[in-house]
Design an enzyme around this catalytic site. Structure first.
Site, short mmCIF file in Angstrom:
data_model
loop_
_atom_site.label_atom_id
_atom_site.label_comp_id
_atom_site.label_asym_id
_atom_site.label_seq_id
_atom_site.Cartn_x
_atom_site.Cartn_y
_atom_site.Cartn_z
N SER A 21 0.85 -1.20 0.00
CA SER A 21 0.00 0.00 0.00
C SER A 21 0.88 1.24 0.00
O SER A 21 2.01 1.23 0.51
CB SER A 21 -0.87 0.02 1.26
OG SER A 21 -1.49 1.28 1.41
N TYR A 43 -1.22 -0.26 10.40
CA TYR A 43 -1.48 -0.78 9.05
C TYR A 43 -0.34 -0.39 8.11
O TYR A 43 0.20 -1.22 7.38
CB TYR A 43 -2.82 -0.23 8.54
CG TYR A 43 -3.10 -0.51 7.08
CD1 TYR A 43 -3.51 -1.77 6.67
CD2 TYR A 43 -2.94 0.49 6.12
CE1 TYR A 43 -3.76 -2.03 5.32
CE2 TYR A 43 -3.19 0.24 4.78
CZ TYR A 43 -3.61 -1.02 4.39
OH TYR A 43 -3.85 -1.28 3.06
#
Ligand code: NAP
Length: 257
Positions: free
Chosen positions: A149, A163
């Site tokens: 990501s 995350y």
């Protein structure tokens, strides 16, 4: 262009919807044998499988990859169904929730790390002998493609620090796999999406979405379908047989190295 994907056995974790499902559709459209996965079967599974089977083969495997035992079972069931693995796509991942540092407890830490890190680590571990066997038998390379990501580069937005760190861990772990498993003729690459219009962003209203879109040079969220060609490229030995250890950012210019 991706002719060599025909008949390839491709296991895609976290592929009952969103990016994973778009990737599964793209592989099946090129004649691959595709393993779909999620904790729960998606609505309309029979119709979905019928569609995928029009051009390829497809099966759904329910497994919660936050546990090592279910990672092992998923790989075993896929191999029992298709006879081996040529390509593993580590796509299962989730934000889990947003918590700033003072609110992070053990349960949250474990939940974020398990779904984003343990899933990729353990699926890759259990798939490794099968990928090695695939490369030996075909004389080509097998492939592991993991979904990271933009948060892995930038550290994550509000409450998404863990995350972002989990995705940065994936970027680093991938380099280690390259260093120690290239002799097995397995390539390890990463697709790193920016902001993709999936259920991942279901909590955001129109104003927040517009503000995010403004920060992206392309001026909009990506579609899940726009992610898929990057995975096909890394899976295809003909297209990327000498490419390993790379991160391909698909983010509309939102982050540039
Ligand atoms: P999504 O629409 O929420 O899809 C997530 C998929 O993962 C679903 O199929 C879900 O199925 C599955 N999943 C979740 N937890 C799982 C578990 N414990 N075990 C097995 N499967 C699980 O999200 P997405 O946007 O497509 O995200 C896919 C990947 O892209 C993730 O790794 C995410 O971090 C990454 N990513 C997304 C964006 C974005 O903007 N959307 C940006 C960068 C990176 P079940 O719910 O049935 O388990």
């Amino acid at each position: 262009m991706f002719d060599d994907l025909k008949g390839k056995r491709v296991l895609i974790t976290g592929s009952s919807q969103g990016i994973g499902l778009a990737v599964a559709r793209a592989f099946a459209a090129h004649g691959a044998k595709v393993g779909l996965n999620g904790r729960h079967a998606p609505e309309g599974l029979d119709t979905l499988l019928q569609t995928l089977r029009a051009t390829g083969e497809a099966e759904f495997f329910a497994a919660d990859l936050a546990t090592t035992a279910q990672c092992e079972r998923l790989v075993a069931e896929f191999v029992r169904r298709f006879g081996g693995i040529d390509v593993l796509v580590n796509n299962a991942g989730a934000l889990v929730g947003r918590k700033q540092l003072p609110d992070i407890d053990d349960a949250f830490y474990e939940a974020v790390c398990d779904v984003n890190m343990r899933s990729a680590l353990m699926c890759t571990k259990f798939a490794l002998p099968h990928l090695r066997a695939s490369a030996q038998a075909s004389g080509e390379t097998a492939a592991v493609i993991s979904t990271s990501s933009i948060a892995g580069h930038l550290g994550g937005g509000p409450g998404a620090g863990l995350y972002g760190a989990a995705k940065a861990w994936l970027n680093a772990e991938n380099k280690n796999w390259v260093s120690y498993h290239t002799q097995d003729r397995i390539r390890f690459n990463i697709v790193s999406p920016g902001v993709v219009d999936t259920a991942f962003h279901a909590d955001k209203g129109p104003e927040v979405r517009a503000a995010i879109a403004q920060e992206i040079p392309m001026g909009r969220f990506a579609t899940a379908d726009e992610m898929a060609p990057a995975y096909l490229f890394f899976a295809s030995h003909a297209c990327s047989g000498y490419i390993t250890g790379q991160i391909l950012d698909v983010n509309g210019g939102q982050y540039m190295h």
